[in-house]
Design a protein around this motif. Structure first.
Motif, PDB file in Angstrom:
ATOM      1  N   VAL A  54     -23.532  -0.386   7.511  1.00  0.00           N
ATOM      2  CA  VAL A  54     -23.624  -1.046   8.789  1.00  0.00           C
ATOM      3  C   VAL A  54     -22.345  -2.173   8.875  1.00  0.00           C
ATOM      4  N   LYS A  55     -21.520  -3.093   8.353  1.00  0.00           N
ATOM      5  CA  LYS A  55     -20.754  -4.087   8.825  1.00  0.00           C
ATOM      6  C   LYS A  55     -19.766  -2.659   9.200  1.00  0.00           C
ATOM      7  N   ARG A  56     -19.438  -2.311   8.397  1.00  0.00           N
ATOM      8  CA  ARG A  56     -17.894  -0.866   8.776  1.00  0.00           C
ATOM      9  C   ARG A  56     -18.705  -1.049   9.922  1.00  0.00           C
ATOM     10  N   LEU A  57     -19.627   0.018  10.775  1.00  0.00           N
ATOM     11  CA  LEU A  57     -19.334   0.145  11.949  1.00  0.00           C
ATOM     12  C   LEU A  57     -20.216  -0.396  12.801  1.00  0.00           C
ATOM     13  N   GLN A  58     -20.090  -1.665  12.711  1.00  0.00           N
ATOM     14  CA  GLN A  58     -20.152  -2.445  13.565  1.00  0.00           C
ATOM     15  C   GLN A  58     -18.632  -3.073  14.122  1.00  0.00           C
ATOM     16  N   SER A  59     -17.959  -2.530  13.035  1.00  0.00           N
ATOM     17  CA  SER A  59     -16.417  -2.946  14.235  1.00  0.00           C
ATOM     18  C   SER A  59     -15.383  -1.967  13.442  1.00  0.00           C
ATOM     19  N   ALA A  60     -14.534  -1.831  14.085  1.00  0.00           N
ATOM     20  CA  ALA A  60     -13.646  -0.905  13.366  1.00  0.00           C
ATOM     21  C   ALA A  60     -13.198  -0.966  11.957  1.00  0.00           C
ATOM     22  N   VAL A  61     -12.873   0.664  11.643  1.00  0.00           N
ATOM     23  CA  VAL A  61     -12.429   0.520  10.573  1.00  0.00           C
ATOM     24  C   VAL A  61     -10.628   1.211  10.541  1.00  0.00           C
ATOM     25  N   LYS A  62     -10.201  -0.232   9.971  1.00  0.00           N
ATOM     26  CA  LYS A  62      -8.551   0.007   9.964  1.00  0.00           C
ATOM     27  C   LYS A  62      -8.176   0.855   8.716  1.00  0.00           C
ATOM     28  N   TYR A  63      -7.282   1.456   8.959  1.00  0.00           N
ATOM     29  CA  TYR A  63      -6.063   1.950   7.093  1.00  0.00           C
ATOM     30  C   TYR A  63      -4.652   1.781   7.794  1.00  0.00           C
ATOM     31  N   THR A  64      -4.378   0.625   7.146  1.00  0.00           N
ATOM     32  CA  THR A  64      -2.800   0.775   7.550  1.00  0.00           C
ATOM     33  C   THR A  64      -1.373   1.533   5.995  1.00  0.00           C
ATOM     34  N   VAL A  65      -0.640   2.533   6.898  1.00  0.00           N
ATOM     35  CA  VAL A  65       0.608   2.535   5.430  1.00  0.00           C
ATOM     36  C   VAL A  65       1.453   2.166   6.897  1.00  0.00           C
ATOM     37  N   ASN A  66       2.656   1.564   5.661  1.00  0.00           N
ATOM     38  CA  ASN A  66       3.824   1.000   6.273  1.00  0.00           C
ATOM     39  C   ASN A  66       4.513   2.234   6.045  1.00  0.00           C
ATOM     40  N   ALA A  67       5.211   2.508   7.053  1.00  0.00           N
ATOM     41  CA  ALA A  67       6.152   3.602   7.920  1.00  0.00           C
ATOM     42  C   ALA A  67       6.986   4.335   6.781  1.00  0.00           C
ATOM     43  N   ASP A  68       7.819   3.098   6.418  1.00  0.00           N
ATOM     44  CA  ASP A  68       8.569   3.509   5.183  1.00  0.00           C
ATOM     45  C   ASP A  68       7.857   4.269   4.010  1.00  0.00           C
ATOM     46  N   LEU A  69       7.032   4.251   3.722  1.00  0.00           N
ATOM     47  CA  LEU A  69       6.144   5.057   3.027  1.00  0.00           C
ATOM     48  C   LEU A  69       5.930   6.479   3.783  1.00  0.00           C
ATOM     49  N   LEU A  70       5.897   6.926   5.155  1.00  0.00           N
ATOM     50  CA  LEU A  70       5.995   8.120   5.620  1.00  0.00           C
ATOM     51  C   LEU A  70       6.919   8.336   6.482  1.00  0.00           C
ATOM     52  N   PHE A  71       8.223   7.494   6.760  1.00  0.00           N
ATOM     53  CA  PHE A  71       8.986   8.070   7.494  1.00  0.00           C
ATOM     54  C   PHE A  71      10.730   7.898   6.634  1.00  0.00           C
ATOM     55  N   PRO A  72      11.639   8.909   6.981  1.00  0.00           N
ATOM     56  CA  PRO A  72      12.914   8.209   5.953  1.00  0.00           C
ATOM     57  C   PRO A  72      13.743   7.012   7.450  1.00  0.00           C
ATOM     58  N   SER A  73      14.334   6.603   7.061  1.00  0.00           N
ATOM     59  CA  SER A  73      14.107   5.438   7.643  1.00  0.00           C
ATOM     60  C   SER A  73      15.107   5.411   9.007  1.00  0.00           C
ATOM     61  N   GLY A  74      14.815   5.592   9.810  1.00  0.00           N
ATOM     62  CA  GLY A  74      15.055   5.529  11.649  1.00  0.00           C
ATOM     63  C   GLY A  74      14.343   6.759  11.820  1.00  0.00           C
ATOM     64  N   GLY A  75      13.673   7.191  10.914  1.00  0.00           N
ATOM     65  CA  GLY A  75      13.260   8.744  11.524  1.00  0.00           C
ATOM     66  C   GLY A  75      11.656   8.867  12.496  1.00  0.00           C
ATOM     67  N   TYR A  76      10.842  10.356  13.276  1.00  0.00           N
ATOM     68  CA  TYR A  76       9.634   9.874  12.759  1.00  0.00           C
ATOM     69  C   TYR A  76       9.206  11.361  12.241  1.00  0.00           C
ATOM     70  N   GLU A  77       9.727  12.108  11.917  1.00  0.00           N
ATOM     71  CA  GLU A  77       9.384  13.545  11.199  1.00  0.00           C
ATOM     72  C   GLU A  77       8.712  12.806   9.215  1.00  0.00           C
ATOM     73  N   LEU A  78       7.106  13.560   9.268  1.00  0.00           N
ATOM     74  CA  LEU A  78       6.843  12.993   8.048  1.00  0.00           C
ATOM     75  C   LEU A  78       7.340  13.306   6.644  1.00  0.00           C
ATOM     76  N   THR A  79       7.784  12.550   5.645  1.00  0.00           N
ATOM     77  CA  THR A  79       8.757  12.643   4.322  1.00  0.00           C
ATOM     78  C   THR A  79       7.053  13.871   3.438  1.00  0.00           C
ATOM     79  N   GLU A  80       7.865  14.157   2.680  1.00  0.00           N
ATOM     80  CA  GLU A  80       6.741  15.420   1.716  1.00  0.00           C
ATOM     81  C   GLU A  80       5.782  13.808   1.554  1.00  0.00           C
ATOM     82  N   ALA A  81       6.404  12.576   0.681  1.00  0.00           N
ATOM     83  CA  ALA A  81       5.293  11.541   0.610  1.00  0.00           C
ATOM     84  C   ALA A  81       4.655  11.759   1.407  1.00  0.00           C
ATOM     85  N   GLY A  82       5.186  11.293   2.623  1.00  0.00           N
ATOM     86  CA  GLY A  82       3.891  11.016   3.426  1.00  0.00           C
ATOM     87  C   GLY A  82       3.076  11.683   4.285  1.00  0.00           C
TER      88      GLY A  82
END
Length: 182
Positions: A54-82
């Motif tokens: 109920v508490k999670r539903l009362q306020s939005a739930v957020k999942y944060t991922v460091n962009a360095d884990l998702l994209f190459p440095s200075g890039g915007y296409e997902l890496t395989e690990a991302g």
């Protein structure tokens, strides 16, 4: 009708543990109802889970991922690990998705480099939008319903750490997936 049922179920989840606590005796077994301590503990645990839900539903739930884990440095296409990381999130969210999701992209305050500028990305705002869209599109490919999903880029706005250090800039380069409700 459904709203009434939800309220009744919620009310019941709060009343049952109180009722059972009045019935429990010192030896772990209720003399009046035959409820064991293990059964009582199970109901109390379930009640705690419902309260957390109920508490999670009362306020939005957020999942944060460091962009360095998702994209190459200075890039915007997902890496395989991302892709693997986002696929895991999508597996959790997609099966019974009923709530809207927002993918928010953020960057640090370092100017975009010449490689990105040659690709038409002239600002951190553009880069954050491309990253958010890349995550959103991959989530859709993994089964998340597109009608419940949108992407938003915020550029260097709303930093969570100082941009004066490398560690702080790394924290600011992030993607947040927020369950925003209906």
């Amino acid at each position: 009708m459904m709203n009434c049922l939800n309220r009744s179920a919620l009310l019941l989840s709060f009343i049952v543990p109180v009722f059972l606590s009045a019935c429990a005796s010192d030896d772990g077994v209720s003399s009046a109802s035959g409820v064991s301590q293990a059964q009582y503990d199970s109901v109390v645990a379930e009640n705690r889970e419902l309260q957390a839900h109920v508490k999670r539903l009362q306020s939005a739930v957020k999942y944060t991922v460091n962009a360095d884990l998702l994209f190459p440095s200075g890039g915007y296409e997902l890496t395989e690990a991302g892709k693997e990381t986002i696929a895991k999130v999508a597996q959790i969210l997609a099966p019974q998705q009923e709530e809207r999701l927002v993918v928010n992209g953020y960057t640090d305050n370092a100017p975009v480099g010449p490689t990105l500028q040659n690709q038409g990305i002239t600002s951190n705002q553009d880069l954050s939008e491309r990253r958010a869209n890349a995550v959103m599109n991959y989530m859709i490919s993994q089964g998340v319903k597109p009608e419940f999903l949108r992407a938003q880029g915020w550029g260097e706005a709303d930093p969570i750490a100082t941009n004066s250090t490398a560690a702080g800039r790394a924290q600011n380069r992030r993607v947040e997936i927020t369950i925003a409700g209906s």
